[in-house]
Enzyme design. Structure first.
Site, short mmCIF file in Angstrom:
data_model
loop_
_atom_site.label_atom_id
_atom_site.label_comp_id
_atom_site.label_asym_id
_atom_site.label_seq_id
_atom_site.Cartn_x
_atom_site.Cartn_y
_atom_site.Cartn_z
N SER B 10 0.02 -0.79 0.33
CA SER B 10 -0.12 -0.30 0.01
C SER B 10 1.13 1.20 -0.05
CB SER B 10 -0.79 -0.30 1.18
OG SER B 10 -2.11 0.71 0.99
N HIS B 37 -2.72 -1.26 -3.27
CA HIS B 37 -3.69 0.04 -3.53
C HIS B 37 -3.18 1.26 -4.00
CE1 HIS B 37 -4.04 -2.48 0.67
NE2 HIS B 37 -4.99 -2.82 -0.56
N ASP B 130 -4.47 -4.26 5.90
CA ASP B 130 -4.72 -5.05 5.16
C ASP B 130 -3.85 -6.33 4.75
OD1 ASP B 130 -6.78 -5.85 2.94
OD2 ASP B 130 -5.37 -5.20 0.91
#
Lengths: 278, 190
Positions: B10, B37, B130
């Site tokens: 991310s 992401h 996540d």
């Protein structure tokens, strides 16, 4: 045996129970995402296991509605994947404009976001008066929500952005009323939309359609079910009719690919070829 | 035999991914599948950047596409990416997981069920949690979990969350992750 393998057995039994007890066949849904949804349902309903879900599906009258609502197509957005609406506006509608009456089928309408987006697009093209939009879903709960056309107002910034990118020519606020934390789509948009129950897994051909929209539904199906549904679309379209699917979907892995041709390499808008079997 | 490697990243992930991919050579046979992401607008740039950093072919994962060995795949923006039993990709627009879509959790969990002990998972820099739950399933199904050392990660939360929930088989600084993957892949072929 690992929990995940025991869950696979449970999901298979749950699928069997849905089919035998209620006639819903999820056997041809793509297994990985279907399992996720079923496990999500177990969590959301605070149950211990998929087996408990199965038991309630069999014995609990009325519980099936909750299950179907949760297992159906998820919530969408107004003008989701806006570049598709640009293609419809610029490439498809000018061609369809010569018809005195147009039938449009929006398959898998969920809460109706796409049907309303289509109604707005058609109004701005000056074509809405002679269009009939059939918005279908296999979930009655979803259809009831779609009929209401009420969405959370917190989504408005996203909708506005989508509408702008879709090439909207008016103001999105002109089509809905914001009250408290809700948006309500105006009644006039609903005038030519018919919301109806239709299950792509088990139901048949749907009228003489000029345009079919079915976006981000086929991604949840296995190959045989995808081919069944594409065959259904082909047979529901008039010759030269259009099919619009999601931007990440394609017909490349389908047996009916030759019955359609791609309009533009960048966007998944197809045209039924004149030679396709009726 | 290691058949696939899933990677979640991310905040700070783009440069971490470039560095990781630079360390893989042409002989690397496992499929590499990445969730980063990213804002939708930046996605094509990301694919180009990773392509420039890597000797292996890099592409966006397509719905239903059969997964090839020695190929690097990226989850498309705004879709969850899943692996099906026949080693093909599936996409979904179901709800966000850990506030993101694509989510590494969704990729990791589906890949773990398919590849089991033939899978390696890598959790890189990121400012959310996540990947942690997916990483736990990877390990419990016999896969190997590599977590970037949170102390040197640009954003430590994601690797730290994975360590808290799943532990790890290897906690490594970024520059030692690719060599470890090469080693795991080579051990597999022996």
């Amino acid at each position: 045996m690992h929990l995940t393998d025991r869950q696979d057995i449970e999901v298979a039994l749950f699928t069997e129970a849905l089919r035998k007890r209620h006639g819903y066949d999820f056997g041809q849904y793509a297994p990985a995402s279907f399992k996720r949804r079923v496990l999500g349902l177990v969590t959301a309903l605070h149950l211990r296991s998929v087996s408990e879900l199965t038991e309630r599906v069999i014995h609990d009258e009325g519980f099936i509605h909750t299950v179907i609502e949760r297992l159906s197509v998820p919530v969408s957005e107004l003008f989701r994947e806006p570049q598709t609406f640009v293609a419809l506006r610029e490439r498809v509608l000018p061609d369809l404009a010569s018809y005195p009456h147009l039938n449009i089928w929006q398959a898998g309408c969920a809460h109706g976001e796409e049907a309303y987006s289509m109604a707005i697009l058609l109004r701005e093209a000056g074509m809405y008066e002679r269009c009939q939009i059939y918005a279908t879903d296999f979930s009655d709960a979803a259809l009831a929500k779609a009929q209401e056309g009420i969405y959370p107002a917190r989504e408005m910034p996203l909708y506005l952005e989508n509408y702008r990118k879709a090439g909207g020519t008016a103001r999105l606020q002109d089509y809905c009323t914001e009250k408290y934390d809700l948006l309500k789509m105006h009644d006039e948009l609903r005038a030519n939309i018919t919301f109806a129950n239709h299950n792509l897994v088990s139901d048949g051909v749907f009228g003489e359609m000029h345009l079919i929209l079915c976006r981000n539904v086929l991604i949840y199906f296995t190959d045989p079910l995808q081919d069944r549904v594409l065959g259904l679309f082909r047979d529901s379209l008039v010759r030269g009719g259009y099919l619009c699917i999601g931007i990440k979907e394609s017909l490349s892995f389908s047996g009916v690919a030759s019955d359609f041709h791609l309009l533009s390499r960048e966007l998944p808008v197809f045209r039924r070829t004149a030679t396709a079997a009726p | 035999m290691m058949e696939a490697c899933v990677v979640g990243a991310s905040t700070g992930g783009v440069s971490a991914l470039r560095s990781l991919l630079r360390g893989l050579d042409k002989g690397f046979r496992p499929s590499v599948i990445i969730v980063q992401h990213t804002a939708t607008e930046g996605f094509n740039v990301l694919v180009d950047l990773l392509r420039d950093s890597c000797v292996l072919p890099v592409s966006e994962a397509q719905s239903r596409e059969p997964i090839q060995p020695g190929h690097v795949y990226l989850a498309p923006p705004r879709y969850h990416l899943l692996v099906e039993r026949q080693q093909r990709f599936a996409l979904s627009v179901d709800e966000r997981v850990c506030h993101v879509r694509p989510a590494a959790d969704v990729l990791f969990q589906s890949a773990a069920e398919v590849w089991r002990d033939r899978l390696a998972a890598v959790v890189l820099t990121g400012a959310n949690d996540d990947g942690a739950r997916g990483a736990a399933l990877v390990r419990s199904l016999g896969g190997t979990l590599i977590v970037q050392d949170p102390q040197e990660a640009e954003a430590p939360e994601m690797p730290a969350a994975a360590l808290r929930l799943a532990g790890a088989d290897h906690v490594l600084p970024l520059n030692r992750i690719a060599p470890m993957l090469l080693k795991l892949a080579a051990r597999a072929n022996a």
